[in-house]
Scaffold this motif. Sequence first.
Motif, PDB file in Angstrom:
ATOM      1  N   MET A 313       0.823  -1.199  -0.017  1.00 37.87           N
ATOM      2  CA  MET A 313      -0.094  -0.125  -0.109  1.00 37.87           C
ATOM      3  C   MET A 313       0.806   1.188  -0.049  1.00 37.87           C
ATOM      4  O   MET A 313       0.640   2.209  -0.538  1.00 37.87           O
ATOM      5  CB  MET A 313      -1.108   0.064   1.076  1.00 37.87           C
ATOM      6  N   ALA A 314       2.079   1.162   0.852  1.00 34.09           N
ATOM      7  CA  ALA A 314       2.859   2.301   0.829  1.00 34.09           C
ATOM      8  C   ALA A 314       3.621   2.712  -0.489  1.00 34.09           C
ATOM      9  O   ALA A 314       3.691   3.971  -0.959  1.00 34.09           O
ATOM     10  CB  ALA A 314       4.291   1.977   1.634  1.00 34.09           C
ATOM     11  N   PHE A 315       3.420   1.864  -1.477  1.00 28.54           N
ATOM     12  CA  PHE A 315       4.169   2.341  -2.964  1.00 28.54           C
ATOM     13  C   PHE A 315       2.790   2.657  -4.083  1.00 28.54           C
ATOM     14  O   PHE A 315       3.054   2.929  -5.147  1.00 28.54           O
ATOM     15  CB  PHE A 315       4.709   0.913  -3.412  1.00 28.54           C
ATOM     16  N   GLY A 316       1.659   2.474  -3.484  1.00 31.48           N
ATOM     17  CA  GLY A 316       0.463   3.084  -4.338  1.00 31.48           C
ATOM     18  C   GLY A 316       0.555   2.202  -5.563  1.00 31.48           C
ATOM     19  O   GLY A 316       0.429   2.815  -6.736  1.00 31.48           O
ATOM     20  N   LYS A 317       0.527   0.979  -5.438  1.00 29.34           N
ATOM     21  CA  LYS A 317       0.319  -0.013  -6.587  1.00 29.34           C
ATOM     22  C   LYS A 317      -1.041  -0.951  -6.416  1.00 29.34           C
ATOM     23  O   LYS A 317      -1.601  -1.032  -5.348  1.00 29.34           O
ATOM     24  CB  LYS A 317       1.695  -0.947  -6.729  1.00 29.34           C
ATOM     25  N   PRO A 318      -1.701  -1.257  -7.517  1.00 28.45           N
ATOM     26  CA  PRO A 318      -2.750  -2.294  -7.330  1.00 28.45           C
ATOM     27  C   PRO A 318      -2.255  -3.584  -6.624  1.00 28.45           C
ATOM     28  O   PRO A 318      -1.039  -3.885  -7.034  1.00 28.45           O
ATOM     29  CB  PRO A 318      -3.029  -2.795  -8.740  1.00 28.45           C
ATOM     30  N   ILE A 319      -2.894  -4.322  -5.937  1.00 25.05           N
ATOM     31  CA  ILE A 319      -2.819  -5.279  -4.993  1.00 25.05           C
ATOM     32  C   ILE A 319      -3.583  -6.630  -5.575  1.00 25.05           C
ATOM     33  O   ILE A 319      -4.852  -6.542  -5.641  1.00 25.05           O
ATOM     34  CB  ILE A 319      -2.782  -5.084  -3.795  1.00 25.05           C
ATOM     35  N   LEU A 320      -2.912  -7.483  -5.749  1.00 22.50           N
ATOM     36  CA  LEU A 320      -3.319  -9.026  -5.925  1.00 22.50           C
ATOM     37  C   LEU A 320      -3.371  -9.511  -4.567  1.00 22.50           C
ATOM     38  O   LEU A 320      -2.489 -10.089  -4.233  1.00 22.50           O
ATOM     39  CB  LEU A 320      -2.678  -9.649  -7.181  1.00 22.50           C
ATOM     40  N   ALA A 321      -4.566 -10.030  -3.982  1.00 27.86           N
ATOM     41  CA  ALA A 321      -4.418 -10.562  -2.676  1.00 27.86           C
ATOM     42  C   ALA A 321      -5.104 -11.996  -2.489  1.00 27.86           C
ATOM     43  O   ALA A 321      -6.079 -12.293  -2.965  1.00 27.86           O
ATOM     44  CB  ALA A 321      -5.316  -9.474  -1.598  1.00 27.86           C
ATOM     45  N   MET A 322      -4.263 -12.753  -1.815  1.00 30.82           N
ATOM     46  CA  MET A 322      -5.049 -14.039  -1.472  1.00 30.82           C
ATOM     47  C   MET A 322      -4.911 -13.719   0.273  1.00 30.82           C
ATOM     48  O   MET A 322      -3.822 -14.374   0.735  1.00 30.82           O
ATOM     49  CB  MET A 322      -3.800 -15.152  -1.775  1.00 30.82           C
ATOM     50  N   LEU A 323      -5.923 -13.394   0.630  1.00 27.21           N
ATOM     51  CA  LEU A 323      -5.761 -12.984   2.053  1.00 27.21           C
ATOM     52  C   LEU A 323      -7.427 -13.337   2.963  1.00 27.21           C
ATOM     53  O   LEU A 323      -8.218 -13.258   2.017  1.00 27.21           O
ATOM     54  CB  LEU A 323      -5.900 -11.588   2.319  1.00 27.21           C
ATOM     55  N   LYS A 324      -7.377 -13.434   3.980  1.00 30.40           N
ATOM     56  CA  LYS A 324      -8.568 -13.407   4.707  1.00 30.40           C
ATOM     57  C   LYS A 324      -8.364 -12.491   5.877  1.00 30.40           C
ATOM     58  O   LYS A 324      -7.508 -11.866   6.273  1.00 30.40           O
ATOM     59  CB  LYS A 324      -8.750 -14.930   5.395  1.00 30.40           C
ATOM     60  N   GLY A 325      -9.414 -12.567   6.813  1.00 30.49           N
ATOM     61  CA  GLY A 325      -9.546 -11.866   8.170  1.00 30.49           C
ATOM     62  C   GLY A 325      -9.167 -10.169   8.015  1.00 30.49           C
ATOM     63  O   GLY A 325      -9.710  -9.500   7.231  1.00 30.49           O
ATOM     64  N   ASP A 326      -8.175  -9.908   8.830  1.00 27.82           N
ATOM     65  CA  ASP A 326      -7.930  -8.398   9.051  1.00 27.82           C
ATOM     66  C   ASP A 326      -7.266  -7.925   7.824  1.00 27.82           C
ATOM     67  O   ASP A 326      -7.712  -6.472   7.515  1.00 27.82           O
ATOM     68  CB  ASP A 326      -7.068  -8.024  10.103  1.00 27.82           C
ATOM     69  N   GLY A 327      -6.532  -8.525   7.281  1.00 22.47           N
ATOM     70  CA  GLY A 327      -5.817  -7.802   5.918  1.00 22.47           C
ATOM     71  C   GLY A 327      -6.740  -7.757   4.857  1.00 22.47           C
ATOM     72  O   GLY A 327      -6.576  -6.823   4.315  1.00 22.47           O
ATOM     73  N   LYS A 328      -7.812  -8.682   4.582  1.00 16.43           N
ATOM     74  CA  LYS A 328      -8.789  -8.516   3.525  1.00 16.43           C
ATOM     75  C   LYS A 328      -9.576  -7.421   3.961  1.00 16.43           C
ATOM     76  O   LYS A 328      -9.925  -6.371   2.993  1.00 16.43           O
ATOM     77  CB  LYS A 328      -9.451  -9.748   3.714  1.00 16.43           C
ATOM     78  N   LYS A 329     -10.032  -6.883   5.196  1.00 15.33           N
ATOM     79  CA  LYS A 329     -10.880  -6.049   5.440  1.00 15.33           C
ATOM     80  C   LYS A 329      -9.965  -4.687   5.081  1.00 15.33           C
ATOM     81  O   LYS A 329     -10.608  -3.811   4.719  1.00 15.33           O
ATOM     82  CB  LYS A 329     -11.103  -5.886   6.970  1.00 15.33           C
ATOM     83  N   VAL A 330      -8.822  -4.493   5.543  1.00 13.76           N
ATOM     84  CA  VAL A 330      -7.983  -3.504   5.098  1.00 13.76           C
ATOM     85  C   VAL A 330      -8.138  -3.257   3.797  1.00 13.76           C
ATOM     86  O   VAL A 330      -8.465  -1.957   3.315  1.00 13.76           O
ATOM     87  CB  VAL A 330      -6.606  -3.567   5.707  1.00 13.76           C
ATOM     88  N   LEU A 331      -7.697  -4.120   2.982  1.00 12.80           N
ATOM     89  CA  LEU A 331      -7.771  -3.913   1.569  1.00 12.80           C
ATOM     90  C   LEU A 331      -9.176  -3.619   0.711  1.00 12.80           C
ATOM     91  O   LEU A 331      -9.207  -3.027  -0.101  1.00 12.80           O
ATOM     92  CB  LEU A 331      -7.185  -5.115   0.812  1.00 12.80           C
ATOM     93  N   GLU A 332     -10.069  -4.198   1.449  1.00 11.98           N
ATOM     94  CA  GLU A 332     -11.609  -3.823   1.163  1.00 11.98           C
ATOM     95  C   GLU A 332     -11.864  -2.425   1.317  1.00 11.98           C
ATOM     96  O   GLU A 332     -12.412  -1.917   0.631  1.00 11.98           O
ATOM     97  CB  GLU A 332     -12.560  -4.912   1.554  1.00 11.98           C
ATOM     98  N   GLU A 333     -11.475  -1.941   2.532  1.00 15.07           N
ATOM     99  CA  GLU A 333     -11.717  -0.440   3.188  1.00 15.07           C
ATOM    100  C   GLU A 333     -10.919   0.378   2.141  1.00 15.07           C
ATOM    101  O   GLU A 333     -11.191   1.358   1.680  1.00 15.07           O
ATOM    102  CB  GLU A 333     -11.185  -0.396   4.368  1.00 15.07           C
ATOM    103  N   ALA A 334      -9.795  -0.199   1.631  1.00 12.12           N
ATOM    104  CA  ALA A 334      -9.159   0.785   0.718  1.00 12.12           C
ATOM    105  C   ALA A 334      -9.523   1.021  -0.502  1.00 12.12           C
ATOM    106  O   ALA A 334      -9.357   1.668  -1.502  1.00 12.12           O
ATOM    107  CB  ALA A 334      -7.306   0.272   0.866  1.00 12.12           C
ATOM    108  N   LYS A 335     -10.217  -0.238  -1.138  1.00 13.06           N
ATOM    109  CA  LYS A 335     -10.697  -0.519  -2.489  1.00 13.06           C
ATOM    110  C   LYS A 335      -9.454  -0.051  -3.370  1.00 13.06           C
ATOM    111  O   LYS A 335      -9.576   0.425  -4.504  1.00 13.06           O
ATOM    112  CB  LYS A 335     -11.697   0.827  -2.819  1.00 13.06           C
ATOM    113  N   GLY A 336      -8.263  -0.951  -3.069  1.00  8.18           N
ATOM    114  CA  GLY A 336      -7.193  -0.880  -4.107  1.00  8.18           C
ATOM    115  C   GLY A 336      -6.640  -2.176  -4.528  1.00  8.18           C
ATOM    116  O   GLY A 336      -5.516  -2.148  -5.079  1.00  8.18           O
ATOM    117  N   GLY A 337      -7.659  -3.241  -4.525  1.00  4.03           N
ATOM    118  CA  GLY A 337      -6.991  -4.477  -5.196  1.00  4.03           C
ATOM    119  C   GLY A 337      -8.136  -5.625  -5.531  1.00  4.03           C
ATOM    120  O   GLY A 337      -9.284  -5.128  -5.275  1.00  4.03           O
ATOM    121  N   ILE A 338      -7.764  -6.833  -5.892  1.00  2.24           N
ATOM    122  CA  ILE A 338      -8.731  -7.654  -6.215  1.00  2.24           C
ATOM    123  C   ILE A 338      -8.274  -9.011  -5.489  1.00  2.24           C
ATOM    124  O   ILE A 338      -7.127  -8.959  -4.937  1.00  2.24           O
ATOM    125  CB  ILE A 338      -8.652  -8.133  -7.681  1.00  2.24           C
ATOM    126  N   PHE A 339      -9.025  -9.872  -5.156  1.00  2.00           N
ATOM    127  CA  PHE A 339      -8.959 -10.818  -4.276  1.00  2.00           C
ATOM    128  C   PHE A 339      -9.031 -12.224  -5.031  1.00  2.00           C
ATOM    129  O   PHE A 339      -9.791 -12.474  -6.066  1.00  2.00           O
ATOM    130  CB  PHE A 339      -9.828 -11.146  -2.945  1.00  2.00           C
TER     131      PHE A 339
END
Length: 395
Positions: A313-339
């Motif tokens: 997130m610090a580098f301002g790039k799209p994120i391809l994520a294989m995540l659950k739990g708190d990490g997934k919630k953070v990226l969902e809130e940021a609206k900066g990636g796909i799961f």
Amino acid sequence: MKILVVCQFYFPENFVISKICEDLVRQGNDVTVLTGKPNYGYGYILPKYKDIKYEEINGVKVHRVNLRPRKKNRLSIIENYLSFWKNSKTWIKKCRENYDIVYSMSLSPVTILAAGNLYKKKHHVKHVVHCVDLWPESVLVTHAVKRKSLTYKILYDWSKKLYKHVDHIIVGSPSFREYFADVLKLPNKKMTYIPQPSLVENSDVPPYQYPDGTNILYCGNLGQIQLTELIPDAMKLLNTDNVKFHIIGMGPMSDLLVEKINSLNLQDKVFYHGPIPAKQAAAYFQSADALYVSLKGEGYVGKTIPNKLVMSMAFGKPILAMLKGDGKKVLEEAKGGIFVEENANSLAIGIEKIARFSKEEKENLGNANREYFLHHFNLEKVGKDINQILIDELS
């Protein structure tokens, strides 16, 4: 404040504790670190550190005790943990310096806390622990031990005792509170959520020159819970030669990953760059088209906010994520990636989706991540929050 920091790992090993300590110095504190001799990921003590017991790094006073180097077999890992546990306590027993407070960062293993608890008892000061890895949960997720085993019971009792004697636990993910209450049965411990800052951030090094096409980067630990072995499998499924996957890091799965890349003949699509210092790794982040973050969604550890997510997130790039739990919630809130799900086919579909993004779509996703990072995870905010907790504990 005069702060004694206890952590088995410190620079040149790549862990955020080094950045936190330097920020505490920047805020006007006198910071002393008790740590081991750097060996993580190398399998040996770095030669230049064999005879170094004390040094100053960017204003931080660093004391290093001997330990057994961590190799890839289980016995050496146990010896590594126990040697720091023993030698750090010996250092504390001989220490005549008076510190106002102890701050420990609880990475694996939890036995790191023993030295801090000993100083607390000996000098009647508070001990604050920044917990970013849960024990004994971590040994279950990596399948190092089984839940019904005697080893697990011993580790459970030991971990609970160590956590019980600290004064304040800073949790690196919100869901850690559930673990302390439901599993360790310590519901009344004083706890505060403060995330880790980014391990890698922008530096003045020139951007890395990737080959033509879409270049996706994974940078982080190569352990069992990161599921990096799925990367070659997914890349083999792609119908395009226009995507390249780059991997930086080291860990127990490094050799297996390289073997799989070679056995699947993916040397022209999947590139393993090995371990790279944080400042140099920034060059790879700067010019990547997207960043990959993965964590096995099993148990309480799988609910963690991994530092890889914060870095990405610090580098301002799209994120391809294989995540659950708190990490997934953070990226969902940021609206900066796909799961994607935890299998090679889903990962391949996600990679192809990233490759189809337009330049504008990638910029929009990246900007959303950068904005979220600046608001929640930047070092200045995290360091200030940690410093305030230490001050509060003194009052």
